[in-house]
Design a protein around this motif. Structure first.
Motif, PDB file in Angstrom:
ATOM      1  N   GLY A   1       0.778  -1.226   0.000  1.00 30.19           N
ATOM      2  CA  GLY A   1       0.000   0.000   0.000  1.00 30.19           C
ATOM      3  C   GLY A   1       0.806   1.270   0.000  1.00 30.19           C
ATOM      4  O   GLY A   1       0.240   2.367   0.150  1.00 30.19           O
ATOM      5  N   GLY A   2       2.131   1.175  -0.163  1.00 26.66           N
ATOM      6  CA  GLY A   2       2.965   2.365  -0.191  1.00 26.66           C
ATOM      7  C   GLY A   2       2.667   3.235  -1.410  1.00 26.66           C
ATOM      8  O   GLY A   2       2.165   2.752  -2.433  1.00 26.66           O
ATOM      9  N   PRO A   3       2.971   4.520  -1.360  1.00 25.50           N
ATOM     10  CA  PRO A   3       2.573   5.451  -2.427  1.00 25.50           C
ATOM     11  C   PRO A   3       3.209   5.173  -3.780  1.00 25.50           C
ATOM     12  O   PRO A   3       2.634   5.503  -4.810  1.00 25.50           O
ATOM     13  N   ASP A   4       4.398   4.584  -3.804  1.00 20.17           N
ATOM     14  CA  ASP A   4       5.085   4.369  -5.077  1.00 20.17           C
ATOM     15  C   ASP A   4       5.117   2.898  -5.486  1.00 20.17           C
ATOM     16  O   ASP A   4       5.887   2.517  -6.384  1.00 20.17           O
ATOM     17  N   GLU A   5       4.298   2.080  -4.852  1.00 19.63           N
ATOM     18  CA  GLU A   5       4.315   0.656  -5.147  1.00 19.63           C
ATOM     19  C   GLU A   5       3.456   0.323  -6.368  1.00 19.63           C
ATOM     20  O   GLU A   5       2.410   0.946  -6.591  1.00 19.63           O
ATOM     21  N   PRO A   6       3.884  -0.653  -7.171  1.00 21.58           N
ATOM     22  CA  PRO A   6       3.090  -1.059  -8.346  1.00 21.58           C
ATOM     23  C   PRO A   6       1.854  -1.834  -7.911  1.00 21.58           C
ATOM     24  O   PRO A   6       1.800  -2.358  -6.785  1.00 21.58           O
ATOM     25  N   PRO A   7       0.844  -1.934  -8.767  1.00 23.06           N
ATOM     26  CA  PRO A   7      -0.319  -2.756  -8.428  1.00 23.06           C
ATOM     27  C   PRO A   7       0.066  -4.233  -8.371  1.00 23.06           C
ATOM     28  O   PRO A   7       1.044  -4.663  -8.998  1.00 23.06           O
ATOM     29  N   LEU A   8      -0.686  -5.006  -7.620  1.00 18.56           N
ATOM     30  CA  LEU A   8      -0.441  -6.437  -7.567  1.00 18.56           C
ATOM     31  C   LEU A   8      -0.732  -7.059  -8.925  1.00 18.56           C
ATOM     32  O   LEU A   8      -1.715  -6.713  -9.578  1.00 18.56           O
ATOM     33  N   PRO A   9       0.106  -7.987  -9.393  1.00 17.06           N
ATOM     34  CA  PRO A   9      -0.121  -8.587 -10.708  1.00 17.06           C
ATOM     35  C   PRO A   9      -1.324  -9.523 -10.674  1.00 17.06           C
ATOM     36  O   PRO A   9      -1.712 -10.029  -9.622  1.00 17.06           O
ATOM     37  N   MET A  10      -1.914  -9.739 -11.841  1.00 17.25           N
ATOM     38  CA  MET A  10      -2.995 -10.704 -11.990  1.00 17.25           C
ATOM     39  C   MET A  10      -2.550 -11.723 -13.025  1.00 17.25           C
ATOM     40  O   MET A  10      -2.613 -11.475 -14.228  1.00 17.25           O
ATOM     41  N   HIS A  11      -2.034 -12.866 -12.557  1.00 22.42           N
ATOM     42  CA  HIS A  11      -1.569 -13.916 -13.459  1.00 22.42           C
ATOM     43  C   HIS A  11      -2.785 -14.647 -14.019  1.00 22.42           C
ATOM     44  O   HIS A  11      -3.625 -15.150 -13.271  1.00 22.42           O
ATOM     45  N   GLU A  12      -2.866 -14.709 -15.332  1.00 21.14           N
ATOM     46  CA  GLU A  12      -4.019 -15.327 -15.972  1.00 21.14           C
ATOM     47  C   GLU A  12      -3.664 -16.716 -16.466  1.00 21.14           C
ATOM     48  O   GLU A  12      -2.628 -16.918 -17.104  1.00 21.14           O
ATOM     49  N   VAL A  13      -4.513 -17.665 -16.161  1.00 21.42           N
ATOM     50  CA  VAL A  13      -4.366 -19.020 -16.678  1.00 21.42           C
ATOM     51  C   VAL A  13      -5.654 -19.366 -17.407  1.00 21.42           C
ATOM     52  O   VAL A  13      -6.709 -19.502 -16.788  1.00 21.42           O
ATOM     53  N   THR A  14      -5.567 -19.457 -18.720  1.00 20.97           N
ATOM     54  CA  THR A  14      -6.717 -19.826 -19.539  1.00 20.97           C
ATOM     55  C   THR A  14      -6.472 -21.204 -20.141  1.00 20.97           C
ATOM     56  O   THR A  14      -5.351 -21.715 -20.159  1.00 20.97           O
ATOM     57  N   LEU A  15      -7.545 -21.813 -20.643  1.00 25.73           N
ATOM     58  CA  LEU A  15      -7.392 -23.119 -21.283  1.00 25.73           C
ATOM     59  C   LEU A  15      -6.425 -23.008 -22.462  1.00 25.73           C
ATOM     60  O   LEU A  15      -5.601 -23.899 -22.689  1.00 25.73           O
ATOM     61  N   ARG A  16      -6.486 -21.886 -23.187  1.00 29.08           N
ATOM     62  CA  ARG A  16      -5.584 -21.715 -24.327  1.00 29.08           C
ATOM     63  C   ARG A  16      -4.133 -21.705 -23.890  1.00 29.08           C
ATOM     64  O   ARG A  16      -3.285 -22.379 -24.490  1.00 29.08           O
ATOM     65  N   SER A  17      -3.811 -20.944 -22.828  1.00 27.62           N
ATOM     66  CA  SER A  17      -2.414 -20.865 -22.382  1.00 27.62           C
ATOM     67  C   SER A  17      -1.930 -22.211 -21.863  1.00 27.62           C
ATOM     68  O   SER A  17      -0.777 -22.599 -22.073  1.00 27.62           O
ATOM     69  N   VAL A  18      -2.815 -22.929 -21.175  1.00 25.16           N
ATOM     70  CA  VAL A  18      -2.431 -24.245 -20.657  1.00 25.16           C
ATOM     71  C   VAL A  18      -2.197 -25.218 -21.800  1.00 25.16           C
ATOM     72  O   VAL A  18      -1.229 -25.992 -21.802  1.00 25.16           O
ATOM     73  N   LEU A  19      -3.086 -25.197 -22.798  1.00 24.62           N
ATOM     74  CA  LEU A  19      -2.932 -26.116 -23.919  1.00 24.62           C
ATOM     75  C   LEU A  19      -1.676 -25.804 -24.721  1.00 24.62           C
ATOM     76  O   LEU A  19      -1.018 -26.712 -25.222  1.00 24.62           O
ATOM     77  N   GLN A  20      -1.316 -24.518 -24.819  1.00 22.96           N
ATOM     78  CA  GLN A  20      -0.079 -24.171 -25.510  1.00 22.96           C
ATOM     79  C   GLN A  20       1.122 -24.771 -24.793  1.00 22.96           C
ATOM     80  O   GLN A  20       2.039 -25.300 -25.414  1.00 22.96           O
ATOM     81  N   GLY A  21       1.123 -24.700 -23.451  1.00 22.77           N
ATOM     82  CA  GLY A  21       2.195 -25.336 -22.698  1.00 22.77           C
ATOM     83  C   GLY A  21       2.161 -26.834 -22.816  1.00 22.77           C
ATOM     84  O   GLY A  21       3.200 -27.504 -22.853  1.00 22.77           O
ATOM     85  N   ALA A  22       0.953 -27.395 -22.918  1.00 19.75           N
ATOM     86  CA  ALA A  22       0.806 -28.845 -22.970  1.00 19.75           C
ATOM     87  C   ALA A  22       1.333 -29.434 -24.264  1.00 19.75           C
ATOM     88  O   ALA A  22       1.690 -30.615 -24.322  1.00 19.75           O
ATOM     89  N   LEU A  23       1.388 -28.637 -25.336  1.00 15.57           N
ATOM     90  CA  LEU A  23       1.830 -29.163 -26.622  1.00 15.57           C
ATOM     91  C   LEU A  23       3.256 -29.696 -26.566  1.00 15.57           C
ATOM     92  O   LEU A  23       3.647 -30.537 -27.376  1.00 15.57           O
TER      93      LEU A  23
END
Length: 356
Positions: A39-61
């Motif tokens: 919560g500090g004034p110069d801190e970046p927002p927390l990341p939102m890591h997205e896991v979709t079926l497409r991204s998983v299937l790409q890794g699965a290949l």
């Protein structure tokens, strides 16, 4: 640091595991914080890591889709490792629950119980937890499946010098998701309901991973509790584990306001004041167990009803951090299914193989 590629198979690092020190695990989780001071004034927002079926299937290949999901499920059950660093010390992306916050505290059983190990009255253990959500959505006002998993160290000494074998538990809301605005109102169970269609864009990943887990082990929507009932127990003493467990946030915890509030900010605000790195409060969950429960419905819409919950203890967290290592390095072992939870000889997987 951007998350690395999926890398979920059982490795030599998993095979070499012989235990961990609480101090080492805690230090790892509280390193690589996304915000040096929450919560500090110069801190970046927390990341939102997205896991979709497409991204998983790409890794699965790289491995073949069936093999990829199967390796992930086998590793979840077969690896006892508390930290999975990988060859490049950057950890691995998660197939599910990619966004979380780690907590440190203690486990206490205050009431008389019929159970063994660290479910027995008077048990106290150091505890590392991870509070997370099933998919990419972290904000209030959206369907989310919130979860709290934990790792018990059989000591109350944070500087205990010898590596210790840990015991893990898993609790979650409806696996498909619920519309719960405040973390105060979330009921977390080791045997949650499942409403698959609520998962939205994550429907495909949930369905595929659940089907493969059922093939690798059994009962993908229940996590048995025998690891805790066997922690610190003499070998000759019979295992006596509860069937069901739920965690309820203490009614004394404050309710944090804010439109579209990220659950990670909500958890941090239970312990910290924004912009101040010193913990100001603790976060407590009541621990309740039950033996009476029934399951009905279909795999796409599975429901459970319980009766006779008994409050036997509490979890008290006094520190927390949202960190890269908390999202990509910490690992919680899934207990293999036992046909009789108190009998190790009925385990579904033994030495990395499904035997029944």
């Amino acid at each position: 640091m951007a998350p690395v590629a999926f890398g979920e198979a059982f490795t030599a690092e998993d095979r070499a595991y012989r235990g961990s020190r609480f101090h080492d695990v805690r230090e790892a989780l509280f390193s690589n914080r996304y915000q040096r001071v929450w919560g500090g004034p110069d801190e970046p927002p927390l990341p939102m890591h997205e896991v979709t079926l497409r991204s998983v299937l790409q890794g699965a290949l790289r491995f073949g889709i069936g093999s990829f999901f199967q390796q992930a499920s086998e590793r979840a059950v077969d690896s006892g490792a508390d930290l999975r660093w990988g060859a490049d010390r950057r950890g691995f992306r998660r197939l599910v629950h990619p966004n979380g916050i780690c907590l440190a505290g203690r486990w206490e059983i205050t009431e008389q119980t019929p159970y063994s190990g660290y479910f027995a009255q008077g048990s106290q253990a150091l505890l590392v937890g991870r509070y997370s959500t099933c998919c990419a959505e972290t904000r209030r006002g959206h369907v989310r499946s919130l979860s709290l998993v934990g790792k018990l160290f059989p000591t109350v000494d944070p500087e205990h010098a010898e590596p210790l074998q840990t015991a893990n538990f898993f609790t979650q809301q409806d696996i498909g998701g619920e519309s719960t605005d405040y973390v105060n109102d979330v009921e977390l169970r080791n045997a949650p309901n499942t409403t698959v269609l609520r998962r939205g864009a994550g429907f495909g990943t949930l369905l595929v991973s659940g089907l493969v887990f059922a093939r690798v082990d059994k009962e993908p929507t229940i996590r048995q509790l025998y690891q805790i009932a066997e922690l610190g127990k003499p070998p000759i003493e019979p295992t006596r584990a509860p069937t069901f467990m739920r965690l309820l946030m203490s009614e004394k915890q404050q309710r944090i306001e804010g439109a579209s509030l990220d659950f990670r900010d909500e958890i941090m605000a239970q312990i910290f004041d924004r912009g101040n790195p010193t913990p100001k409060r603790t976060l407590t969950f009541h621990l309740e167990v039950a033996e009476d429960g029934v399951t009905f419905g279909t795999k796409l819409r599975e429901r459970r009803m319980f009766s006779n919950w008994h409050r036997i203890g509490r979890l008290i967290f006094d520190d927390a951090a949202a960190s890269y290592n908390g999202d990509c390095v910490i690992h919680f072992n899934h207990p293999t299914w036992r046909d009789d939870r108190n009998d190790p000889s009925t385990a579904t997987r033994v030495n990395g193989r499904k035997v029944r």
